[in-house]
Design a protein around this motif. Structure first.
Motif, PDB file in Angstrom:
ATOM      1  N   PRO A 272      49.439 -34.738  37.220  1.00 59.24           N
ATOM      2  CA  PRO A 272      50.153 -33.991  36.175  1.00 59.24           C
ATOM      3  C   PRO A 272      51.495 -34.626  35.834  1.00 59.24           C
ATOM      4  CG  PRO A 272      49.253 -32.501  37.823  1.00 59.24           C
ATOM      5  CD  PRO A 272      49.081 -33.886  38.362  1.00 59.24           C
ATOM      6  N   SER A 273      51.934 -34.389  34.609  1.00 61.90           N
ATOM      7  CA  SER A 273      53.170 -34.998  34.118  1.00 61.90           C
ATOM      8  C   SER A 273      54.383 -34.599  34.951  1.00 61.90           C
ATOM      9  CB  SER A 273      53.394 -34.602  32.653  1.00 61.90           C
ATOM     10  OG  SER A 273      53.476 -33.188  32.519  1.00 61.90           O
ATOM     11  N   LEU A 274      54.373 -33.393  35.516  1.00 62.00           N
ATOM     12  CA  LEU A 274      55.494 -32.925  36.326  1.00 62.00           C
ATOM     13  C   LEU A 274      55.794 -33.868  37.483  1.00 62.00           C
ATOM     14  CD1 LEU A 274      54.837 -29.076  36.607  1.00 62.00           C
ATOM     15  CD2 LEU A 274      56.834 -30.155  35.595  1.00 62.00           C
ATOM     16  N   LEU A 275      54.759 -34.486  38.039  1.00 66.47           N
ATOM     17  CA  LEU A 275      54.951 -35.375  39.180  1.00 66.47           C
ATOM     18  C   LEU A 275      55.763 -36.603  38.797  1.00 66.47           C
ATOM     19  CD1 LEU A 275      52.581 -33.503  40.076  1.00 66.47           C
ATOM     20  CD2 LEU A 275      51.730 -35.421  41.406  1.00 66.47           C
ATOM     21  N   TYR A 276      55.467 -37.150  37.615  1.00 65.68           N
ATOM     22  CA  TYR A 276      56.197 -38.333  37.173  1.00 65.68           C
ATOM     23  C   TYR A 276      57.626 -37.977  36.776  1.00 65.68           C
ATOM     24  CZ  TYR A 276      51.716 -40.654  37.351  1.00 65.68           C
ATOM     25  OH  TYR A 276      50.527 -41.172  37.798  1.00 65.68           O
ATOM     26  N   LYS A 277      57.810 -36.801  36.191  1.00 64.84           N
ATOM     27  CA  LYS A 277      59.176 -36.363  35.878  1.00 64.84           C
ATOM     28  C   LYS A 277      59.997 -36.285  37.160  1.00 64.84           C
ATOM     29  CE  LYS A 277      61.881 -32.529  33.980  1.00 64.84           C
ATOM     30  NZ  LYS A 277      62.802 -33.338  33.159  1.00 64.84           N
ATOM     31  N   LEU A 278      59.428 -35.675  38.204  1.00 61.42           N
ATOM     32  CA  LEU A 278      60.155 -35.549  39.459  1.00 61.42           C
ATOM     33  C   LEU A 278      60.399 -36.915  40.090  1.00 61.42           C
ATOM     34  CD1 LEU A 278      61.416 -33.859  41.690  1.00 61.42           C
ATOM     35  CD2 LEU A 278      59.131 -33.600  42.705  1.00 61.42           C
ATOM     36  N   LYS A 279      59.396 -37.784  40.057  1.00 62.06           N
ATOM     37  CA  LYS A 279      59.538 -39.107  40.672  1.00 62.06           C
ATOM     38  C   LYS A 279      60.730 -39.858  40.094  1.00 62.06           C
ATOM     39  CE  LYS A 279      57.129 -43.521  41.330  1.00 62.06           C
ATOM     40  NZ  LYS A 279      55.816 -44.222  41.288  1.00 62.06           N
ATOM     41  N   TYR A 280      60.839 -39.874  38.777  1.00 60.71           N
ATOM     42  CA  TYR A 280      61.915 -40.646  38.160  1.00 60.71           C
ATOM     43  C   TYR A 280      63.244 -39.901  38.173  1.00 60.71           C
ATOM     44  CZ  TYR A 280      58.339 -43.980  37.277  1.00 60.71           C
ATOM     45  OH  TYR A 280      57.343 -44.894  37.482  1.00 60.71           O
TER      46      TYR A 280
ATOM     47  N   GLY B 292      62.498 -48.172  39.469  1.00 64.01           N
ATOM     48  CA  GLY B 292      61.715 -47.506  38.432  1.00 64.01           C
ATOM     49  C   GLY B 292      61.183 -48.444  37.378  1.00 64.01           C
ATOM     50  N   TRP B 293      61.448 -49.734  37.558  1.00 65.97           N
ATOM     51  CA  TRP B 293      61.036 -50.707  36.542  1.00 65.97           C
ATOM     52  C   TRP B 293      60.137 -51.762  37.153  1.00 65.97           C
ATOM     53  CZ3 TRP B 293      61.164 -50.800  31.475  1.00 65.97           C
ATOM     54  CH2 TRP B 293      60.911 -52.002  30.809  1.00 65.97           C
ATOM     55  N   PRO B 294      58.987 -52.047  36.534  1.00 62.31           N
ATOM     56  CA  PRO B 294      58.507 -51.532  35.235  1.00 62.31           C
ATOM     57  C   PRO B 294      57.506 -50.379  35.377  1.00 62.31           C
ATOM     58  CG  PRO B 294      57.219 -53.441  35.835  1.00 62.31           C
ATOM     59  CD  PRO B 294      58.178 -53.210  36.976  1.00 62.31           C
TER      60      PRO B 294
ATOM     61  N   ASP C  50      56.628 -47.569  32.781  1.00 65.80           N
ATOM     62  CA  ASP C  50      55.756 -47.809  31.629  1.00 65.80           C
ATOM     63  C   ASP C  50      54.329 -47.352  31.911  1.00 65.80           C
ATOM     64  OD1 ASP C  50      57.453 -48.695  29.670  1.00 65.80           O
ATOM     65  OD2 ASP C  50      57.276 -50.812  30.205  1.00 65.80           O
ATOM     66  N   LEU C  51      53.917 -47.420  33.171  1.00 64.95           N
ATOM     67  CA  LEU C  51      52.571 -46.937  33.536  1.00 64.95           C
ATOM     68  C   LEU C  51      52.492 -45.423  33.359  1.00 64.95           C
ATOM     69  CD1 LEU C  51      51.955 -49.089  36.752  1.00 64.95           C
ATOM     70  CD2 LEU C  51      51.143 -49.531  34.422  1.00 64.95           C
ATOM     71  N   ALA C  52      53.562 -44.724  33.753  1.00 66.90           N
ATOM     72  CA  ALA C  52      53.598 -43.276  33.562  1.00 66.90           C
ATOM     73  C   ALA C  52      53.609 -42.925  32.087  1.00 66.90           C
ATOM     74  CB  ALA C  52      54.823 -42.697  34.262  1.00 66.90           C
ATOM     75  N   ILE C  53      54.346 -43.703  31.297  1.00 67.66           N
ATOM     76  CA  ILE C  53      54.415 -43.450  29.851  1.00 67.66           C
ATOM     77  C   ILE C  53      53.059 -43.670  29.189  1.00 67.66           C
ATOM     78  CG2 ILE C  53      55.385 -44.377  27.697  1.00 67.66           C
ATOM     79  CD1 ILE C  53      58.056 -44.667  29.196  1.00 67.66           C
TER      80      ILE C  53
ATOM     81  N   TYR D  28      64.293 -41.445  30.678  1.00 67.76           N
ATOM     82  CA  TYR D  28      64.560 -42.127  31.948  1.00 67.76           C
ATOM     83  C   TYR D  28      64.418 -43.637  31.797  1.00 67.76           C
ATOM     84  CZ  TYR D  28      64.220 -37.522  34.173  1.00 67.76           C
ATOM     85  OH  TYR D  28      64.417 -36.209  34.535  1.00 67.76           O
ATOM     86  N   LYS D  29      63.444 -44.055  30.998  1.00 66.72           N
ATOM     87  CA  LYS D  29      63.272 -45.488  30.761  1.00 66.72           C
ATOM     88  C   LYS D  29      64.537 -46.064  30.115  1.00 66.72           C
ATOM     89  CE  LYS D  29      60.498 -48.881  28.195  1.00 66.72           C
ATOM     90  NZ  LYS D  29      59.323 -49.105  27.316  1.00 66.72           N
ATOM     91  N   GLY D  30      65.116 -45.333  29.172  1.00 63.96           N
ATOM     92  CA  GLY D  30      66.332 -45.789  28.521  1.00 63.96           C
ATOM     93  C   GLY D  30      67.472 -45.974  29.521  1.00 63.96           C
ATOM     94  N   ILE D  31      67.603 -45.010  30.455  1.00 66.14           N
ATOM     95  CA  ILE D  31      68.651 -45.110  31.471  1.00 66.14           C
ATOM     96  C   ILE D  31      68.411 -46.317  32.372  1.00 66.14           C
ATOM     97  CG2 ILE D  31      69.687 -43.974  33.472  1.00 66.14           C
ATOM     98  CD1 ILE D  31      69.184 -41.307  32.090  1.00 66.14           C
TER      99      ILE D  31
END
Length: 376
Positions: free
Chosen positions: A244-252, A264-266, A269-272, A284-287
């Motif tokens: 679920p998307s919540l997991l990637y939000k929490l990870k980053y 967090g790079w790269p 991009d896999l999560a996106i 988060y990618k921008g940061i």
């Protein structure tokens, strides 16, 4: 016996005298009955509930939120169930729309926008996360909550179609993540104990690992939180399910807190690729790009956040990620590039969108001071 055309409010409570009046006042004229399951209050909670005409049931607490909620469902007589927590309230101007579900004979669920506030009182919409949640459902004995903690409706058991769900023009305000509420209820300690107990089961739901990671994050045990959220992601993948998307939000979110931008790079991009319209992941990618001094790429990413906006309530979306926060970081990037006119314009735009954004105000003041300082 279920009665057609009736709407039942079902709640579980314990020592909620500071919150319950606000909640019930917001919904008392909309529902046909109020079912309150009390798990051991020692304050005025039950008295307040009775003042609002609620039917109150005492329930012996067994460290299982789903069991308590399901007990309440068994007492409800309405054709439809609305479930709330005491630290929530319905937006007054929207509340009449809750009964709209009764005019949808093919509908099974009603979703509404939940505003989850964080920080401290007084609350601000600019310090919140948004997400549509299933809060109304037909009173069906087959549909019950599951999970000792962070319980969820067992929706996956049903074969839903687009006609099964209606999104109502209703906003629900949730105050349970405010610092005062967390401290008052001892949520951190209680949740950790319940989660650790539930995680002892060998084949536990990977959602438990996610929730445990969230609690570790709140306890500022960041490295452990990062390990645990990755366990959750791995468990979903192992069972051939899309995490679920919540997991990637929490990870980053955790990586940002750790300052581990390169970590967090790269991979972000896999999560996106899994969730291409999730504005928080692009934010988060921008940061990350900004921290790596890839400033033009960061600006482009934040501009894409503005294109996406924040009207994606199927995700847990941070208010500002697609508006004033993105503009603030655009300004930061331009300032780092020494393009001060564009930096000033971006900071001013951020403040126009959120007058309470002190980061942008301070950045603008410093910028003005530096440009007006006399040269030696």
């Amino acid at each position: 016996m279920r009665e057609e055309g009736l709407l039942s409010l079902c709640m579980i409570v314990k020592n909620e005298e500071n919150w319950l009046t606000r909640c019930l006042e917001s919904i008392k004229d909309v529902v046909d009955e109020i079912i309150i399951v009390d798990t051991g209050s020692t304050d005025r909670t039950k008295e307040i509930a009775l003042d609002y005409g609620a039917v109150v049931f005492d329930y012996e607490w067994n460290d299982n939120f789903a069991d308590a909620r399901n007990f309440g469902l068994e007492q409800a007589k309405g054709e439809w169930i609305l479930w709330l927590d005491a630290d929530e309230e319905i937006e007054r101007k929207d509340r009449e729309h809750i009964r709209d579900v009764l005019s949808h004979p093919e509908c099974y669920f009603g979703r509404m926008k939940v505003v989850n506030y964080y920080g401290t009182f007084p609350v601000s919409y600019d310090r919140s996360h948004l997400m549509n949640q299933y809060r109304l459902f037909r009173n069906d004995p087959q549909l019950r909550f599951d999970g000792a903690i962070h319980e969820q409706l067992e929706i996956e058991k049903l074969n839903l179609t687009s006609e099964s769900v209606v999104v109502l023009p209703v906003t629900l305000h949730h105050y349970g993540y405010l610092e005062e509420a967390i401290a008052e209820k001892g949520k951190k300690e209680r949740n950790m104990l319940l989660l650790e107990k539930a995680l002892e089961a060998e084949d536990h739901d990977p959602w438990l690992d996610y929730h445990y990671a969230s609690e570790l994050y709140r306890h500022e045990r960041m490295n452990e939180a990062f390990e645990r959220v990755n366990v959750s992601i791995g468990s979903f993948l192992k069972s051939q399910k899309k995490p679920p998307s919540l997991l990637y939000k929490l990870k980053y979110t955790i990586l940002m807190a750790l300052g581990s931008y390169e970590g967090g790079w790269p991979s972000i991009d896999l999560a996106i690729k899994l969730y291409p319209d999730y504005v928080d992941l692009h934010f988060y990618k921008g940061i990350i790009l900004m921290s790596m001094k890839k400033l033009p790429e960061a600006i482009e990413t934040f501009e894409y956040c503005l294109e996406l906006g924040e009207d994606h309530a199927s995700y847990l979306t941070m208010v500002g990620a697609g508006s004033f926060m993105a503009w603030y970081y655009i300004g930061t990037c331009y300032e780092l590039m020494e393009d001060l006119p564009k930096a000033e314009e971006a900071y001013r735009t951020a403040l126009e969108l959120s007058d309470s954004m002190e980061q942008a105000r301070e950045a603008l003041q410093k910028l003005s001071a530096s440009t007006s300082a006399p040269e030696n």
